[in-house]
Design a protein around this motif. Structure first.
Motif, PDB file in Angstrom:
ATOM      1  N   THR A  34      -5.487  41.198 -34.629  1.00 40.38           N
ATOM      2  CA  THR A  34      -6.363  40.101 -34.427  1.00 40.38           C
ATOM      3  C   THR A  34      -7.583  40.201 -35.594  1.00 40.38           C
ATOM      4  OG1 THR A  34      -5.950  39.410 -32.267  1.00 40.38           O
ATOM      5  CG2 THR A  34      -7.672  38.583 -33.044  1.00 40.38           C
ATOM      6  N   ASP A  35      -8.430  41.161 -35.485  1.00 39.21           N
ATOM      7  CA  ASP A  35      -9.543  41.173 -36.158  1.00 39.21           C
ATOM      8  C   ASP A  35      -9.251  41.410 -37.685  1.00 39.21           C
ATOM      9  OD1 ASP A  35     -10.634  41.245 -33.690  1.00 39.21           O
ATOM     10  OD2 ASP A  35     -11.719  43.007 -33.903  1.00 39.21           O
ATOM     11  N   GLU A  36      -8.184  42.381 -37.948  1.00 41.69           N
ATOM     12  CA  GLU A  36      -7.865  42.216 -39.226  1.00 41.69           C
ATOM     13  C   GLU A  36      -7.433  41.094 -40.004  1.00 41.69           C
ATOM     14  OE1 GLU A  36      -3.936  44.106 -41.359  1.00 41.69           O
ATOM     15  OE2 GLU A  36      -4.586  45.196 -40.096  1.00 41.69           O
ATOM     16  N   VAL A  37      -6.599  40.331 -39.442  1.00 41.23           N
ATOM     17  CA  VAL A  37      -6.158  39.022 -39.943  1.00 41.23           C
ATOM     18  C   VAL A  37      -7.279  37.961 -40.167  1.00 41.23           C
ATOM     19  CG1 VAL A  37      -4.629  37.279 -39.438  1.00 41.23           C
ATOM     20  CG2 VAL A  37      -3.751  39.408 -39.168  1.00 41.23           C
ATOM     21  N   LEU A  38      -7.995  37.928 -38.982  1.00 45.40           N
ATOM     22  CA  LEU A  38      -9.250  36.987 -38.850  1.00 45.40           C
ATOM     23  C   LEU A  38     -10.143  37.305 -40.228  1.00 45.40           C
ATOM     24  CD1 LEU A  38     -10.027  36.484 -35.092  1.00 45.40           C
ATOM     25  CD2 LEU A  38      -8.754  34.967 -36.619  1.00 45.40           C
ATOM     26  N   SER A  39     -10.505  38.738 -40.446  1.00 43.08           N
ATOM     27  CA  SER A  39     -11.241  38.862 -41.500  1.00 43.08           C
ATOM     28  C   SER A  39     -10.705  38.716 -42.964  1.00 43.08           C
ATOM     29  CB  SER A  39     -11.683  40.429 -41.407  1.00 43.08           C
ATOM     30  OG  SER A  39     -12.263  41.024 -42.410  1.00 43.08           O
ATOM     31  N   GLU A  40      -9.289  39.334 -43.078  1.00 44.14           N
ATOM     32  CA  GLU A  40      -8.720  39.260 -44.311  1.00 44.14           C
ATOM     33  C   GLU A  40      -7.935  38.125 -44.655  1.00 44.14           C
ATOM     34  OE1 GLU A  40      -6.063  42.788 -44.507  1.00 44.14           O
ATOM     35  OE2 GLU A  40      -7.545  43.918 -44.044  1.00 44.14           O
ATOM     36  N   VAL A  41      -7.492  37.311 -43.782  1.00 46.39           N
ATOM     37  CA  VAL A  41      -6.759  36.154 -44.098  1.00 46.39           C
ATOM     38  C   VAL A  41      -7.760  35.010 -44.088  1.00 46.39           C
ATOM     39  CG1 VAL A  41      -4.858  34.584 -43.444  1.00 46.39           C
ATOM     40  CG2 VAL A  41      -4.479  37.023 -43.436  1.00 46.39           C
ATOM     41  N   LEU A  42      -8.396  34.835 -43.151  1.00 41.27           N
ATOM     42  CA  LEU A  42      -9.454  33.943 -42.949  1.00 41.27           C
ATOM     43  C   LEU A  42     -10.765  34.071 -43.341  1.00 41.27           C
ATOM     44  CD1 LEU A  42      -8.417  32.178 -39.307  1.00 41.27           C
ATOM     45  CD2 LEU A  42      -7.569  31.761 -41.606  1.00 41.27           C
ATOM     46  N   GLY A  43     -11.123  35.153 -43.782  1.00 41.65           N
ATOM     47  CA  GLY A  43     -12.381  35.453 -44.246  1.00 41.65           C
ATOM     48  C   GLY A  43     -13.423  35.575 -43.331  1.00 41.65           C
ATOM     49  N   LEU A  44     -13.464  35.608 -42.076  1.00 46.05           N
ATOM     50  CA  LEU A  44     -14.382  35.326 -41.070  1.00 46.05           C
ATOM     51  C   LEU A  44     -15.104  36.456 -41.075  1.00 46.05           C
ATOM     52  CD1 LEU A  44     -12.601  33.809 -37.995  1.00 46.05           C
ATOM     53  CD2 LEU A  44     -13.645  32.786 -39.805  1.00 46.05           C
ATOM     54  N   PRO A  45     -16.701  36.492 -41.079  1.00 49.14           N
ATOM     55  CA  PRO A  45     -17.359  37.720 -40.910  1.00 49.14           C
ATOM     56  C   PRO A  45     -17.258  38.375 -39.512  1.00 49.14           C
ATOM     57  CG  PRO A  45     -18.705  35.559 -40.891  1.00 49.14           C
ATOM     58  CD  PRO A  45     -17.188  35.262 -41.079  1.00 49.14           C
ATOM     59  N   SER A  46     -17.930  39.440 -39.410  1.00 52.66           N
ATOM     60  CA  SER A  46     -17.493  40.088 -38.307  1.00 52.66           C
ATOM     61  C   SER A  46     -18.293  39.949 -37.160  1.00 52.66           C
ATOM     62  CB  SER A  46     -18.032  41.508 -38.296  1.00 52.66           C
ATOM     63  OG  SER A  46     -19.493  41.801 -38.872  1.00 52.66           O
ATOM     64  N   ALA A  47     -19.710  39.057 -37.437  1.00 50.46           N
ATOM     65  CA  ALA A  47     -20.449  38.245 -36.256  1.00 50.46           C
ATOM     66  C   ALA A  47     -19.538  37.326 -35.727  1.00 50.46           C
ATOM     67  CB  ALA A  47     -21.768  37.716 -37.112  1.00 50.46           C
ATOM     68  N   GLU A  48     -18.641  36.349 -36.626  1.00 54.01           N
ATOM     69  CA  GLU A  48     -18.017  35.330 -35.934  1.00 54.01           C
ATOM     70  C   GLU A  48     -16.867  35.894 -35.365  1.00 54.01           C
ATOM     71  OE1 GLU A  48     -16.515  31.391 -35.539  1.00 54.01           O
ATOM     72  OE2 GLU A  48     -18.471  32.375 -35.735  1.00 54.01           O
ATOM     73  N   ILE A  49     -16.223  36.889 -35.534  1.00 55.89           N
ATOM     74  CA  ILE A  49     -15.183  37.488 -35.037  1.00 55.89           C
ATOM     75  C   ILE A  49     -15.492  37.995 -33.503  1.00 55.89           C
ATOM     76  CG2 ILE A  49     -13.370  39.408 -34.915  1.00 55.89           C
ATOM     77  CD1 ILE A  49     -13.363  38.899 -37.963  1.00 55.89           C
ATOM     78  N   ALA A  50     -16.854  38.713 -33.650  1.00 60.79           N
ATOM     79  CA  ALA A  50     -17.563  39.142 -32.179  1.00 60.79           C
ATOM     80  C   ALA A  50     -17.693  37.826 -31.163  1.00 60.79           C
ATOM     81  CB  ALA A  50     -18.715  39.750 -32.705  1.00 60.79           C
ATOM     82  N   ARG A  51     -18.048  36.872 -31.721  1.00 63.99           N
ATOM     83  CA  ARG A  51     -18.412  35.546 -31.354  1.00 63.99           C
ATOM     84  C   ARG A  51     -17.120  35.048 -30.513  1.00 63.99           C
ATOM     85  NH1 ARG A  51     -17.690  30.439 -31.002  1.00 63.99           N
ATOM     86  NH2 ARG A  51     -16.717  30.452 -33.017  1.00 63.99           N
ATOM     87  N   LEU A  52     -16.032  35.127 -31.358  1.00 64.03           N
ATOM     88  CA  LEU A  52     -14.810  34.753 -30.719  1.00 64.03           C
ATOM     89  C   LEU A  52     -14.159  35.450 -29.466  1.00 64.03           C
ATOM     90  CD1 LEU A  52     -12.937  33.630 -34.194  1.00 64.03           C
ATOM     91  CD2 LEU A  52     -13.716  32.029 -32.404  1.00 64.03           C
ATOM     92  N   HIS A  53     -14.452  36.799 -29.806  1.00 66.04           N
ATOM     93  CA  HIS A  53     -14.179  37.618 -28.768  1.00 66.04           C
ATOM     94  C   HIS A  53     -14.999  37.555 -27.358  1.00 66.04           C
ATOM     95  CE1 HIS A  53     -11.110  40.628 -30.272  1.00 66.04           C
ATOM     96  NE2 HIS A  53     -11.737  40.426 -31.536  1.00 66.04           N
ATOM     97  N   ASP A  54     -16.150  37.342 -27.708  1.00 64.73           N
ATOM     98  CA  ASP A  54     -17.279  37.078 -26.515  1.00 64.73           C
ATOM     99  C   ASP A  54     -16.787  35.856 -25.645  1.00 64.73           C
ATOM    100  OD1 ASP A  54     -18.312  39.592 -27.241  1.00 64.73           O
ATOM    101  OD2 ASP A  54     -20.219  38.313 -28.390  1.00 64.73           O
ATOM    102  N   GLN A  55     -16.370  34.846 -26.479  1.00 61.29           N
ATOM    103  CA  GLN A  55     -16.083  33.740 -25.776  1.00 61.29           C
ATOM    104  C   GLN A  55     -14.451  33.649 -25.142  1.00 61.29           C
ATOM    105  OE1 GLN A  55     -17.326  30.434 -28.187  1.00 61.29           O
ATOM    106  NE2 GLN A  55     -19.586  30.874 -28.097  1.00 61.29           N
ATOM    107  N   GLY A  56     -13.857  34.501 -25.553  1.00 59.55           N
ATOM    108  CA  GLY A  56     -12.483  34.488 -25.025  1.00 59.55           C
ATOM    109  C   GLY A  56     -11.611  33.691 -25.768  1.00 59.55           C
ATOM    110  N   VAL A  57     -11.968  33.318 -27.030  1.00 59.00           N
ATOM    111  CA  VAL A  57     -11.022  32.573 -27.982  1.00 59.00           C
ATOM    112  C   VAL A  57      -9.876  33.274 -28.445  1.00 59.00           C
ATOM    113  CG1 VAL A  57     -10.794  31.076 -29.949  1.00 59.00           C
ATOM    114  CG2 VAL A  57     -12.564  30.859 -28.448  1.00 59.00           C
ATOM    115  N   VAL A  58     -10.066  34.832 -28.904  1.00 61.92           N
ATOM    116  CA  VAL A  58      -9.073  35.673 -29.397  1.00 61.92           C
ATOM    117  C   VAL A  58      -9.349  36.897 -28.789  1.00 61.92           C
ATOM    118  CG1 VAL A  58      -9.572  34.765 -31.624  1.00 61.92           C
ATOM    119  CG2 VAL A  58     -10.865  36.661 -31.165  1.00 61.92           C
ATOM    120  N   ALA A  59      -8.256  37.668 -28.855  1.00 60.08           N
ATOM    121  CA  ALA A  59      -8.217  39.089 -27.899  1.00 60.08           C
ATOM    122  C   ALA A  59      -7.745  40.058 -28.900  1.00 60.08           C
ATOM    123  CB  ALA A  59      -7.650  38.920 -26.723  1.00 60.08           C
TER     124      ALA A  59
END
Length: 402
Positions: A377-402
């Motif tokens: 999940t984190d690898e793809v969101l970062s490398e494919v969609l270019g999401l920064p680590s802070a945004e990925i952490a927010r998505l985890h915190d809000q339960g949108v991704v796992a």
């Protein structure tokens, strides 16, 4: 694993057999296949057969070599991420395999608005969008009434998901075909592959439908008889069942020689005024007269006596064996380079196949196991969609991704 499709990125949003099979074949030829699922797994994540610890051997088998992203698809933000993954930029991306409904949030028009040259292959049940699965499509095609013992009218469902598997393979072919068209400047497109159409077309390609239209009735069930030729199971003196097939004139002649019944068959030909050597259809037509000759020849010898003679004579035959026995068969599993023992996400180690075709000119790469759910999940969101680590952490915190 081979690298013919190395560099391609295919996104898969699917469940069950057909669409995951398509992704599996593409991954085994080198494509990067990213599968997204609901957090906790989709409807096939716990499908039988199960390992002792509850892990799905089915899921592990169909998702080898893929990457896994876990999203909450019940939420708008999770669905948006799925759409962005399917349409992510890149010359070798924008390839999407799915069996989600044609009119849902993954509808082609919605995705095309995000990427105009998207290639989407969509597995469906029925062409009109209604629900259908392998067993229900098979029932509708009439095959269960053609399968099974001749003296039993009950429908018999075969255990192989043939329409799912044909559809998955067809979808892999269709996706690569559409990609080739795109590279030639023809743009993107959606290809819909309903199980119903795959089944109906296959029945027509094999002559089943024309036969029924012309005769007014479908083919009756015939047990293990091979339709239109000579082939059936026979029992040896020691109780072993062997499948004998004689389609070509050479196969027929070799079988008669090995069984020592050439003279008896020649007498029957003279009586009937036919030549079995020149027409396989005549062997089928007169099988009721031929079978007793073959049954007696098989019953006179053990399998250990017959099979060397068959092999020496070039007879086309096969032994019925259990899957347990097949696992020790060097032609199938044991020592077959197609298989490699790998550790799977269930924690178990057992042999798994790579690409089913062999390429003598290329070195076969190692078999890659299925991922753990959400492993990438984190690898793809970062490398494919270019999401920064802070945004990925927010998505985890809000339960949108796992």
């Amino acid at each position: 694993m081979y690298e013919l499709l190395k560099g391609l990125r295919v996104v898969e949003g699917s469940a069950f057999v057909a669409a995951p099979t398509c992704g599996l074949y593409l991954a085994q030829m080198g494509a990067e296949v990213i599968r997204f699922d609901n957090i906790g797994g989709g409807p096939d994540f716990r499908r039988w057969p199960l390992a002792g610890n509850g892990a799905s051997l089915y899921w592990e088998g169909l998702n080898k070599g893929k990457k896994s992203v876990a999203l909450d698809l019940s939420r708008a933000e999770g669905r948006e991420l799925a759409q962005r993954l399917a349409t992510a930029p890149g010359d070798d991306a924008g390839l999407f395999v799915t069996n989600f409904p044609a009119d849902g949030f993954l509808a082609y028009d919605r995705l095309r608005a995000l990427r105009d040259d998207l290639v989407c292959v969509r597995v469906m049940g029925w062409a009109d969008g209604s629900q259908g699965m392998d067993y229900t499509i098979n029932a509708a095609l009439g095959l269960p009434q053609m399968t099974g013992p001749a003296d039993d009218e009950r429908p018999v469902n075969h255990v192989l998901a043939a329409w799912d598997l044909l559809t998955g393979a067809y979808c892999a072919f269709a996706l690569v075909s559409a990609l080739l068209a795109r590279t030639r400047g023809q743009g993107g497109r959606e290809i819909r592959a309903p199980l119903s159409d795959i089944g109906a077309a296959t029945m027509a390609n094999l002559g089943f439908t024309a036969e029924t239209l012309l005769t007014g009735h479908q083919r009756p069930r015939m047990g293990n008889d091979v339709f239109g030729a000579f082939g059936r199971d026979f029992t040896t003196r020691d109780g072993q069942k062997l499948m004998l097939l004689a389609i070509t004139p050479r196969q027929w002649a070799k079988a008669l020689d090995a069984l020592g019944i050439g003279g008896q068959v020649a007498a029957l030909e003279a009586e009937l005024g036919v030549s079995f050597a020149t027409d396989e259809g005549l062997r089928f037509t007169h099988r009721a007269r031929l079978y007793p000759l073959f049954e007696a020849a098989f019953a006179a010898k053990t399998a250990a006596e017959l099979t060397p003679a068959f092999d020496a004579g070039g007879v086309t035959w096969g032994a019925y064996q259990t899957l347990e026995a097949a696992l020790s068969d060097t032609r199938l599993y044991k020592d077959n380079p197609l298989f490699e023992t790998v550790r799977h996400p269930s924690g178990l180690s057992y042999p798994a196949p790579g690409a089913m075709g062999s390429i003598p000119q290329d070195q076969r790469g190692p078999v890659r196991p299925a991922p753990a759910l959400g492993q990438h999940t984190d690898e793809v969101l970062s490398e494919v969609l270019g999401l920064p680590s802070a945004e990925i952490a927010r998505l985890h915190d809000q339960g949108v991704v796992a």
